[in-house]
Scaffold this active site. Structure first.
Site, short mmCIF file in Angstrom:
data_model
loop_
_atom_site.label_atom_id
_atom_site.label_comp_id
_atom_site.label_asym_id
_atom_site.label_seq_id
_atom_site.Cartn_x
_atom_site.Cartn_y
_atom_site.Cartn_z
CG LEU A 111 -2.10 -0.91 1.30
CD1 LEU A 111 -2.73 -0.86 2.69
CD2 LEU A 111 -3.13 -0.53 0.24
CG ASP A 112 -0.08 4.77 -2.24
OD1 ASP A 112 -0.46 5.51 -1.32
OD2 ASP A 112 -0.78 4.51 -3.23
CB ALA A 113 3.51 6.74 1.92
#
Length: 282
Positions: A120-122
């Protein structure tokens, strides 16, 4: 970079650095995303000296442990976390940013070598599995098994039926590769539905969507929505296969039991058969 042993296998060094399961790291290498001392690795096996060789993944240097020692085999464990915004999906970060392992107690981090299943991206939040079970991690992330992940997405504007149709039909997304080239890969949503349309003159109109994917690319949902004219405000993963955990607040975790793991394994088998059948009809 060494062509023969002695040395450490490249995928093992990457796994020890917390990039992912060995099988995932192997696929990253075969996809041309990994460089050693500035050169793209095109085939395996590849042996390196972690203390001397420089390894890059997608242009970012991997912080390799200087000494890689075989660890005794441990029983598989599975933690489900609710990743907050701003936490990165990795287990080591040269910049010292907060990562997903920081959400677990120090004792767990010391005893187990865990790695995240998928990413999951930041800026995204939601459910993420941490485990030391490489086989299940491989099954949950490999496209041929097609395990679904469901996301709740808030975007600007009032989404139209035409925009939803384009998301379901799919599109090609262009992604730079490690060697500087560009690759086009098809992306499509398994399902898209509108949960709510919000008309708000003060804050701006918004649409709350439910989007389900079987195969994820880097920032796929954000890129697909941008292509149809919708900007993501918030993105949360709410389900991995059959697993949901509405009781988990951001930053919280829980240890999964035998029943949950059996459900995940069953999902990889069911989704794999579905994917095979669909391929046969094409």
């Amino acid at each position: 970079m060494q062509s023969k042993s002695p040395g450490v296998r490249l995928q093992k060094a990457m796994a020890e650095a917390g990039i992912g399961a060995r099988r995932d790291c192997e696929q990253m290498i075969l996809d041309g995303r990994v460089k050693v001392n500035g050169r793209v690795v095109k085939e395996l096996p590849c042996f390196i000296d972690p203390a001397r060789d420089v390894v890059e993944l997608d242009g970012t240097i991997v912080d390799l442990p200087e000494m890689l020692q075989e660890r005794p085999a441990r029983a598989p464990v599975y933690y489900l976390i609710n990743k907050p915004k701003g936490v990165i999906t990795t287990t080591r970060d040269p910049q010292g940013r907060r990562n997903v392992l920081d959400l677990l107690p120090p004792k767990v981090r010391q005893q187990e070598r865990l790695y995240p299943v998928g990413r999951l991206d930041a800026d995204s939040t939601g459910l993420l599995l941490l485990t030391n079970d490489g086989d299940l991690a491989f099954r949950l992330t490999h496209p041929k098994f097609g395990v679904t992940k469901e996301y709740r997405v808030s975007c600007t504007g009032l989404a139209t039926d035409e925009q939803l149709r384009k998301l379901k039909e799919g599109m090609y997304l262009i992604t730079p590769t490690a060697d500087g080239a560009k690759a086009a890969k098809r992306a499509s949503a398994e399902s898209v539905r509108i949960l709510k349309r919000l008309v708000d003159r003060s804050r701006g109109d918004r649409t709350l969507l439910s989007i389900t994917l079987r195969e994820g690319q880097n920032r796929e949902i954000r890129r697909m929505l941008a292509r149809v004219g919708l900007k993501v405000r918030e993105l949360e993963r709410v389900a991995i296969g059959p697993l949901r955990a509405p009781e988990l607040k951001p930053g919280q975790f829980k240890l999964l039991g035998k029943r949950d793991i059996e459900r995940l394994r069953d999902a990889t088998l069911t989704s794999g058969r579905t994917s095979t059948a669909a391929a046969g009809r094409r």
